[in-house]
Design an enzyme around this catalytic site. Structure first.
Site, PDB file in Angstrom:
ATOM      1  N   TYR A   1     -22.574  51.377-179.856  1.00  0.00           N
ATOM      2  CA  TYR A   1     -21.989  52.660-179.454  1.00  0.00           C
ATOM      3  C   TYR A   1     -21.785  53.560-180.662  1.00  0.00           C
ATOM      4  O   TYR A   1     -21.878  53.109-181.811  1.00  0.00           O
ATOM      5  CB  TYR A   1     -20.659  52.433-178.720  1.00  0.00           C
ATOM      6  CG  TYR A   1     -19.492  52.057-179.615  1.00  0.00           C
ATOM      7  CD1 TYR A   1     -19.432  50.817-180.233  1.00  0.00           C
ATOM      8  CD2 TYR A   1     -18.449  52.946-179.846  1.00  0.00           C
ATOM      9  CE1 TYR A   1     -18.355  50.474-181.057  1.00  0.00           C
ATOM     10  CE2 TYR A   1     -17.364  52.612-180.664  1.00  0.00           C
ATOM     11  CZ  TYR A   1     -17.328  51.378-181.263  1.00  0.00           C
ATOM     12  OH  TYR A   1     -16.271  51.041-182.078  1.00  0.00           O
TER      13      TYR A   1
ATOM     14  N   ARG B   1     -27.188  56.033-187.455  1.00  0.00           N
ATOM     15  CA  ARG B   1     -26.498  54.738-187.440  1.00  0.00           C
ATOM     16  C   ARG B   1     -26.753  54.008-186.120  1.00  0.00           C
ATOM     17  O   ARG B   1     -26.921  52.780-186.102  1.00  0.00           O
ATOM     18  CB  ARG B   1     -24.995  54.922-187.677  1.00  0.00           C
ATOM     19  CG  ARG B   1     -24.251  53.599-187.853  1.00  0.00           C
ATOM     20  CD  ARG B   1     -22.820  53.800-188.289  1.00  0.00           C
ATOM     21  NE  ARG B   1     -22.039  54.508-187.276  1.00  0.00           N
ATOM     22  CZ  ARG B   1     -20.806  54.948-187.458  1.00  0.00           C
ATOM     23  NH1 ARG B   1     -20.189  54.759-188.619  1.00  0.00           N
ATOM     24  NH2 ARG B   1     -20.169  55.585-186.493  1.00  0.00           N
TER      25      ARG B   1
ATOM     26  N   LYS C   1     -22.556  48.599-185.205  1.00  0.00           N
ATOM     27  CA  LYS C   1     -21.438  49.118-184.403  1.00  0.00           C
ATOM     28  C   LYS C   1     -21.563  48.630-182.955  1.00  0.00           C
ATOM     29  O   LYS C   1     -21.990  49.377-182.072  1.00  0.00           O
ATOM     30  CB  LYS C   1     -21.405  50.654-184.486  1.00  0.00           C
ATOM     31  CG  LYS C   1     -20.084  51.262-184.043  1.00  0.00           C
ATOM     32  CD  LYS C   1     -19.983  52.700-184.494  1.00  0.00           C
ATOM     33  CE  LYS C   1     -18.758  53.410-183.944  1.00  0.00           C
ATOM     34  NZ  LYS C   1     -17.488  52.823-184.319  1.00  0.00           N
TER      35      LYS C   1
HETATM   36  N1  PDD Z   1     -14.554  53.651-184.834  1.00  0.00           N
HETATM   37  N2  PDD Z   1     -14.711  50.989-189.169  1.00  0.00           N
HETATM   38  C1  PDD Z   1     -14.638  50.586-187.889  1.00  0.00           C
HETATM   39  C2  PDD Z   1     -14.453  49.139-187.605  1.00  0.00           C
HETATM   40  C3  PDD Z   1     -14.752  51.526-186.845  1.00  0.00           C
HETATM   41  O1  PDD Z   1     -14.708  51.109-185.571  1.00  0.00           O
HETATM   42  C4  PDD Z   1     -14.912  52.899-187.161  1.00  0.00           C
HETATM   43  C5  PDD Z   1     -15.044  53.963-186.105  1.00  0.00           C
HETATM   44  C6  PDD Z   1     -14.965  53.272-188.510  1.00  0.00           C
HETATM   45  C7  PDD Z   1     -15.132  54.702-188.956  1.00  0.00           C
HETATM   46  O2  PDD Z   1     -16.415  55.176-188.672  1.00  0.00           O
HETATM   47  P1  PDD Z   1     -16.688  56.723-188.384  1.00  0.00           P
HETATM   48  O3  PDD Z   1     -16.136  57.459-189.532  1.00  0.00           O
HETATM   49  O4  PDD Z   1     -18.159  56.800-188.291  1.00  0.00           O
HETATM   50  O5  PDD Z   1     -15.962  57.035-187.100  1.00  0.00           O
HETATM   51  C8  PDD Z   1     -14.867  52.285-189.484  1.00  0.00           C
HETATM   52  C9  PDD Z   1     -14.659  54.563-183.726  1.00  0.00           C
HETATM   53  C10 PDD Z   1     -14.043  55.895-183.989  1.00  0.00           C
HETATM   54  C11 PDD Z   1     -14.110  53.886-182.492  1.00  0.00           C
HETATM   55  O6  PDD Z   1     -14.345  52.697-182.366  1.00  0.00           O
HETATM   56  O7  PDD Z   1     -13.487  54.537-181.646  1.00  0.00           O
END
Ligand code: PDD
Length: 296
Positions: free
Chosen positions: A33, A52, A148
């Site tokens: 996701y 990503r 992710k």
């Molecule tokens: N999560 N690390 C983890 C484990 C995350 O799940 C996320 C983002 C990030 C930060 O990534 P970014 O800057 O690309 O949002 C780091 C999203 C926001 C979520 O799970 O809702």
């Protein structure tokens, strides 16, 4: 509540979006996701999120590649239909449903695509103004945190525990004592000698898009930062701490395990980085984040 969804190419009412329980996302968390921030009616760094996403799919051996132009259109349409000024778009790709529970992935894929948008303040929030308190918990996730996936049970449990203890979020600590990242954000500190530090990228953390954008923006502002591991103990005596993610952007962390970080208020470096980041995504900090200037 979310009103509208996009499922397998069709825009429909959210409560009409139905999925097979044989979907491999449901059975195996075989799915990835992205969450993309929306500011001023535009997705923030959608290119980086789609890069990503493609990488996550590649690392999991997905053979089908989603059409990038279509995904961009879907983001635009969800933003428009929901009259979204500020918020986020959620996008998920699963390996699909095959009417059974075979562990090996099918050779011919029929992926499931799902997306929705939600309005939500990102800049002028209590989190951004006042900061958050985090607890630390053991990082019990699998070894490929750079992908992710929706295998988010460890994160959900960590955040539930944070809430139970009256705090806002959780930071995860590896078996070596070093903080990996937040439950859904990258973790940063400002050390006693004023170095901005965040964990170096590897398979043990997610390469955050907000992290990447902040890194280039702070470099452009003449600031530097260091990529290295830092321990829970180092974080407890740091001058400042903050977290970055698409849903909280730059969030001051003012308490760790009940211990005040620095003064216990968002610090000057964090405030400066908030201003730099908001500017980078097209906001006027003077208008969008008035508390930044009220303080100085
Ligand atoms: N999560 N690390 C983890 C484990 C995350 O799940 C996320 C983002 C990030 C930060 O990534 P970014 O800057 O690309 O949002 C780091 C999203 C926001 C979520 O799970 O809702």
């Amino acid at each position: 509540l979310v009103k509208q969804a996009w499922l397998n190419g069709v825009f429909l009412a959210a409560d009409e979006a139905k999925l097979s329980p044989f979907d491999r996302a449901f059975l195996f968390a075989d799915s990835v996701y992205e969450v993309t921030a929306v500011y001023d009616g535009r997705p923030v760094d959608l290119d980086l999120h789609l890069d990503r996403l493609a990488r996550s799919l590649r690392e999991l051996g997905f053979t089908s590649v989603p059409d990038r132009a279509q995904l961009m259109q879907v983001h635009d349409r969800l933003i428009e239909d929901n009259a979204l000024k500020e918020g986020y778009v959620y996008l998920q790709v699963t390996r699909g449903a095959y009417g059974g529970r075979d562990f090996p992935a099918p050779s011919v894929e029929r992926p499931t695509y799902f997306a929705f948008a939600e309005a939500r303040a990102l800049i002028d929030t209590p989190t951004a103004r006042n900061g958050i308190g985090v607890i630390t918990v053991d990082d019990i996730r699998w070894a490929r945190r750079d992908i992710k996936t929706t295998g988010l049970l460890a994160q959900a449990l960590a955040k539930t525990e944070a809430k139970r203890r009256g705090e806002d979020d959780a930071w995860l600590v590896g078996s070596d004592g070093f903080i990996t990242e937040g439950a859904s954000a990258n973790a940063w500190i400002v050390t006693a000698d004023d170095k901005i530090v965040t964990r170096d990228l590897s398979t043990i953390i997610l390469a955050g898009v907000t992290r990447a954008r902040l890194a280039t923006s702070l470099a452009a502002a003449g600031l530097s930062f260091v990529e290295r591991p830092f321990s829970r103990e180092e974080a407890l005596v740091a001058r400042e701490a903050f977290a970055t993610s698409a849903t909280t952007l730059v969030a001051p962390v003012v308490r760790i395990d009940g211990v005040r970080v620095g003064s216990g208020l968002p610090g000057p470096v964090t405030r400066r980085l908030q201003g730099i980041y908001y500017t980078a995504i097209g906001a006027d900090p003077g208008k969008a984040a008035p508390w930044l200037t009220e303080e100085s």
